[in-house]
Design a protein around this motif. Structure first.
Motif, mmCIF file in Angstrom:
data_model
loop_
_atom_site.group_PDB
_atom_site.id
_atom_site.type_symbol
_atom_site.label_atom_id
_atom_site.label_comp_id
_atom_site.label_asym_id
_atom_site.label_seq_id
_atom_site.Cartn_x
_atom_site.Cartn_y
_atom_site.Cartn_z
ATOM 1 N N GLU A 26 5.894 -8.082 6.025
ATOM 2 C CA GLU A 26 4.923 -7.373 5.198
ATOM 3 C C GLU A 26 4.326 -6.238 6.011
ATOM 4 N N LEU A 28 1.444 -2.687 5.763
ATOM 5 C CA LEU A 28 0.541 -1.789 5.054
ATOM 6 C C LEU A 28 1.076 -0.379 5.273
ATOM 7 N N ARG A 50 7.805 -6.437 2.517
ATOM 8 C CA ARG A 50 6.984 -6.200 1.333
ATOM 9 C C ARG A 50 5.877 -5.195 1.679
ATOM 10 N N THR A 52 2.443 -2.852 1.030
ATOM 11 C CA THR A 52 1.200 -2.613 0.303
ATOM 12 C C THR A 52 0.824 -1.171 0.584
ATOM 13 N N ALA A 77 3.450 3.289 -7.617
ATOM 14 C CA ALA A 77 3.313 1.896 -7.191
ATOM 15 C C ALA A 77 3.298 0.949 -8.381
ATOM 16 N N ILE A 82 4.094 -2.755 -7.105
ATOM 17 C CA ILE A 82 3.634 -2.819 -5.712
ATOM 18 C C ILE A 82 2.110 -2.755 -5.661
ATOM 19 N N ARG A 83 1.534 -3.523 -4.778
ATOM 20 C CA ARG A 83 0.092 -3.475 -4.593
ATOM 21 C C ARG A 83 -0.317 -2.116 -4.056
ATOM 22 N N TRP A 84 -1.333 -1.521 -4.681
ATOM 23 C CA TRP A 84 -1.788 -0.183 -4.320
ATOM 24 C C TRP A 84 -3.293 -0.214 -4.110
ATOM 25 N N ILE A 85 -3.758 0.346 -2.988
ATOM 26 C CA ILE A 85 -5.179 0.306 -2.648
ATOM 27 C C ILE A 85 -5.692 1.727 -2.472
ATOM 28 N N LEU A 139 -6.820 -7.314 5.318
ATOM 29 C CA LEU A 139 -5.927 -8.008 4.400
ATOM 30 C C LEU A 139 -5.072 -9.068 5.085
ATOM 31 N N ILE A 141 -2.677 -8.364 7.254
ATOM 32 C CA ILE A 141 -1.326 -7.811 7.450
ATOM 33 C C ILE A 141 -1.236 -7.296 8.875
#
Length: 417
Positions: A26, A28, A50, A52, A77, A82-85, A139, A141
């Motif tokens: 994973e 970021l 994966r 983010t 995303a 996909i997780r998007w911040i 998070l 990560i």
């Protein structure tokens, strides 16, 4: 699982080896925009990592440009699950940071005078990657990386130094907090972040980026986002002509999306002009926002529509449009209206003005002939009459830039759509 579904989506992607850390599943991904992250996301997932996406870019200016890029990144995303911040837009804090900090050298300098790949750029990278490292740690990560390393205009050495510096800042802070908070006898916190230094230009990613740019119809600007970068004079050439060339290239990249973009802009203009009775418009060239459906709609509604015509090779005047039968091919193969000139300028409520580029201050870059500049200054400039029309610049989203070179006599648009 998100990862397993991605393997189906990207099964046809040609595989190239990535230098993936042995224990990395994973990451970021600090993303500057959707085009730059698109191919990287594909490769990460295809290699069992994966992502983010963390969108943190306080360097981007003006705010309108920032929001456009943010929406595109989020759209990309979300289309992939996909997780998007979203990070904060802290532009003034960014300006202060790049002016005197970000590297080990705390000496103040003028960021506007710094060359590309100079201290300003490294300070900018350090600020953004430090925020990414903090978010990764928050998070849980371990690894963070950045799409900045996909641009051939950036220094990979500066990016890696900035990433290592961000890693050091956050880890040292984590260790200090851990020592202060942990009960006596417990070990130091185990979760420390690591910067994944990767050259994202290799392995066919540049070519794949260009393919995805067309496939998704991404908004793709021609500068990094920083006002200092956008406004810098290009050595050996005039900035206006350089900007025109950039816009021509951008139109080629978005050729397949121009019709869709035009429809969206026409819809906004139709609402904007609902209470206007006399409108100065333009008959579009092939690479301009196509407002022809809007023009015909306004005529059907009983409104007065005026179109420009060039006479004597240098003067622009207005003539009324009632139907397409009124048009004849004129200067530069532009369709122009026939009939008597219209000179009741105080009757005009709104003027729609095309251009090659616009900035947030309303400055407009034309094609270099000066027809609109002279006409607007003489007849429609806001200072010329209390009844002057509202000047609205009309352009595609990618034609909004950080700064258009301007002079004191230039007439600014009051709104850009």
């Amino acid at each position: 699982m998100v990862v397993s579904s991605f393997f189906c989506i990207f099964a046809g992607v040609k595989q190239q080896p990535l230098l993936v850390p042995d224990d990395c599943t994973e990451v970021l991904l600090h993303a500057c925009c959707a085009p730059c992250s698109s191919a990287i996301v594909e490769w990460l997932v295809a290699n069992g990592v994966r992502p983010t996406i963390f969108y943190y870019n306080p360097n981007i200016w003006p705010r309108e440009e920032y929001e456009i890029r943010k929406r595109e990144s989020q759209r990309h995303a979300e289309s992939l699950g996909i997780r998007w911040i979203d990070g904060d837009y802290e532009h003034e804090a960014w300006r202060q940071w790049v002016g005197c900090r970000g590297t080990r050298n705390e000496e103040a300098y003028d960021p506007a005078l710094e060359p590309e790949r100079g201290r300003r750029c490294e300070a900018c990278f350090t600020l953004r990657l430090t925020a990414a490292a903090r978010k990764a740690q928050e998070l849980g990560i371990r690894y963070f990386t950045t799409t900045l390393a996909s641009s051939r205009w950036k220094s990979l050495e500066q990016i890696e130094r900035a990433g290592r510096r961000a890693e050091q800042i956050v880890n040292e802070s984590t260790q200090k907090e851990g020592i202060a908070r942990r009960p006596e006898g417990e070990s130091q916190p185990s979760h420390l972040c690591s910067f994944w230094a990767q050259n994202w230009r290799k392995g066919g990613l540049q070519q794949r980026r260009n393919e995805l740019l067309k496939e998704y119809g991404f908004y793709n600007q021609q500068y990094c986002g920083c006002e200092f970068s956008a406004s810098r004079i290009v050595e050996g050439g005039e900035w206006k002509e350089v900007l025109r060339q950039q816009m021509r290239e951008a139109k080629k990249q978005h050729r397949e999306q121009l019709a869709r973009m035009s429809e969206e802009i026409v819809e906004k203009l139709a609402k904007k002009l609902s209470i206007s009775q006399c409108i100065m418009a333009y008959w579009p060239l092939k690479d301009e926002v196509d407002i022809r459906p809007l023009i015909d709609q306004l005529v059907v509604q009983g409104k007065t529509v005026l179109l420009p015509k060039v006479v004597d090779g240098e003067t622009m005047e207005l003539r009324r449009y009632t139907s397409r039968d009124d048009l004849r091919e004129g200067a530069f193969r532009i369709m122009e209206p026939v009939g008597e000139p219209f000179t009741d300028y105080d009757a005009i409520d709104v003027a729609l003005v095309p251009g090659m580029a616009f900035d947030a201050a309303g400055h407009r870059l034309g094609r270099g002939k000066g027809y609109y500049d002279r006409f607007l200054a003489e007849h429609l400039a806001p200072c010329s009459s209390p009844l002057a029309p509202r000047l609205i610049g009309v352009c595609f989203p990618f034609q909004r830039v950080a700064e258009v070179p301007s002079e004191e006599h230039d007439v600014c648009m009051e709104e850009i759509i």
